[in-house]
Design an enzyme around this catalytic site. Structure first.
Site, PDB file in Angstrom:
ATOM      1  CB  CYS A  69      36.983  60.181  15.724  1.00 13.07           C
ATOM      2  SG  CYS A  69      37.884  61.616  15.130  1.00 13.07           S
ATOM      3  CG  LEU A  70      35.432  60.557   9.564  1.00 17.21           C
ATOM      4  CD1 LEU A  70      35.106  61.684   8.587  1.00 17.21           C
ATOM      5  CD2 LEU A  70      35.169  59.193   8.920  1.00 17.21           C
ATOM      6  CG  HIS A  92      38.206  67.007  16.145  1.00 18.31           C
ATOM      7  ND1 HIS A  92      39.316  66.197  16.269  1.00 18.31           N
ATOM      8  CD2 HIS A  92      37.176  66.180  15.837  1.00 18.31           C
ATOM      9  CE1 HIS A  92      38.958  64.927  16.029  1.00 18.31           C
ATOM     10  NE2 HIS A  92      37.666  64.891  15.779  1.00 18.31           N
ATOM     11  N   GLY A 134      30.524  63.826  10.879  1.00 21.18           N
ATOM     12  CA  GLY A 134      31.027  65.137  11.241  1.00 21.18           C
ATOM     13  C   GLY A 134      32.504  65.267  10.923  1.00 21.18           C
ATOM     14  CG  HIS A 165      33.594  63.974  18.222  1.00 22.11           C
ATOM     15  ND1 HIS A 165      33.935  62.700  18.636  1.00 22.11           N
ATOM     16  CD2 HIS A 165      34.385  64.251  17.146  1.00 22.11           C
ATOM     17  CE1 HIS A 165      34.905  62.245  17.843  1.00 22.11           C
ATOM     18  NE2 HIS A 165      35.180  63.161  16.933  1.00 22.11           N
ATOM     19  CD  GLU A 166      33.216  66.464  14.340  1.00 21.91           C
ATOM     20  OE1 GLU A 166      34.415  66.740  14.144  1.00 21.91           O
ATOM     21  OE2 GLU A 166      32.767  65.310  14.201  1.00 21.91           O
ATOM     22  CD  GLN A 187      38.119  65.156  12.350  1.00 24.65           C
ATOM     23  OE1 GLN A 187      37.049  65.754  12.308  1.00 24.65           O
ATOM     24  NE2 GLN A 187      38.199  63.835  12.361  1.00 24.65           N
TER      25      GLN A 187
HETATM   26 NI    NI Z   1      36.456  63.295  15.314  1.00 25.10          NI
END
Ligand code: NI
Length: 167
Positions: A91-92, A137, A46, A133-134, A51
């Site tokens: 998370c990236l 962000h 995701g 989660h997204e 991000q």
């Molecule tokens: Ni993330």
């Protein structure tokens, strides 16, 4: 298409609150394509526009094993949530860190696709956790901020060490 640069925690830009999308144009569709390419290349399940330093309410997700089930959520809104998840997340923007944070096990989301068409999605398990989660962000919140201060200090130390190694 293009691979976009992913901001790393604790970059302050990850704390910006994203604005709603009001224009569904080619620029938006290009952003979605670039975000999907960036997510698949990372690889990740995701990615939120926040991000990649674009502060619009846009998310791409693909939790499938075959990486052929892209979900695009524009202006997502959770309208129902049930249960409690026990899935650890990563998370990236916080590479190498995985932990359990409070999430619903099932959610119902209302959103738009990149063409401005409204739809409703019912999700459970990993997809449900990923959506929550997204969406965090987009509010400027990173998942590690749910953890204790002690754990957050350790996360920062670990990330600083990773950066030194890669420098
Ligand atoms: Ni993330």
């Amino acid at each position: 298409m293009a691979i976009l640069n992913i901001l790393r925690y604790p970059d302050a830009r990850l704390h910006k609150v994203a604005a709603s999308v009001t224009v569904f144009d080619e620029g938006l569709r290009k952003l979605v394509r670039d975000m999907a390419e960036t997510m698949y290349a990372a690889p990740g399940v995701g990615l939120a526009a926040t991000q990649v330093d674009v502060h619009k309410r846009v998310i791409v997700i693909d939790v499938s094993d075959r990486r052929d089930s892209l979900v695009t959520l524009v202006n997502p809104e959770i309208v129902e949530h049930h249960g409690e998840s026990d899935i650890e997340e990563g998370c990236l923007s916080v590479p190498g860190i995985y932990d359990l944070v409070p999430r619903a096990e099932r959610v119902k989301v209302r959103a738009y696709d990149a063409d401005g068409k409204a739809f409703t999605l019912e999700a459970q398990g990993l997809l449900a956790v990923c959506i929550q989660h997204e969406m965090d962000h987009l509010e400027g919140k990173v998942f590690v901020e749910y953890l204790s201060q002690l754990k957050q200090t350790r996360v920062r130390a670990k990330l600083a060490k990773q950066l030194r190694k890669s420098a």
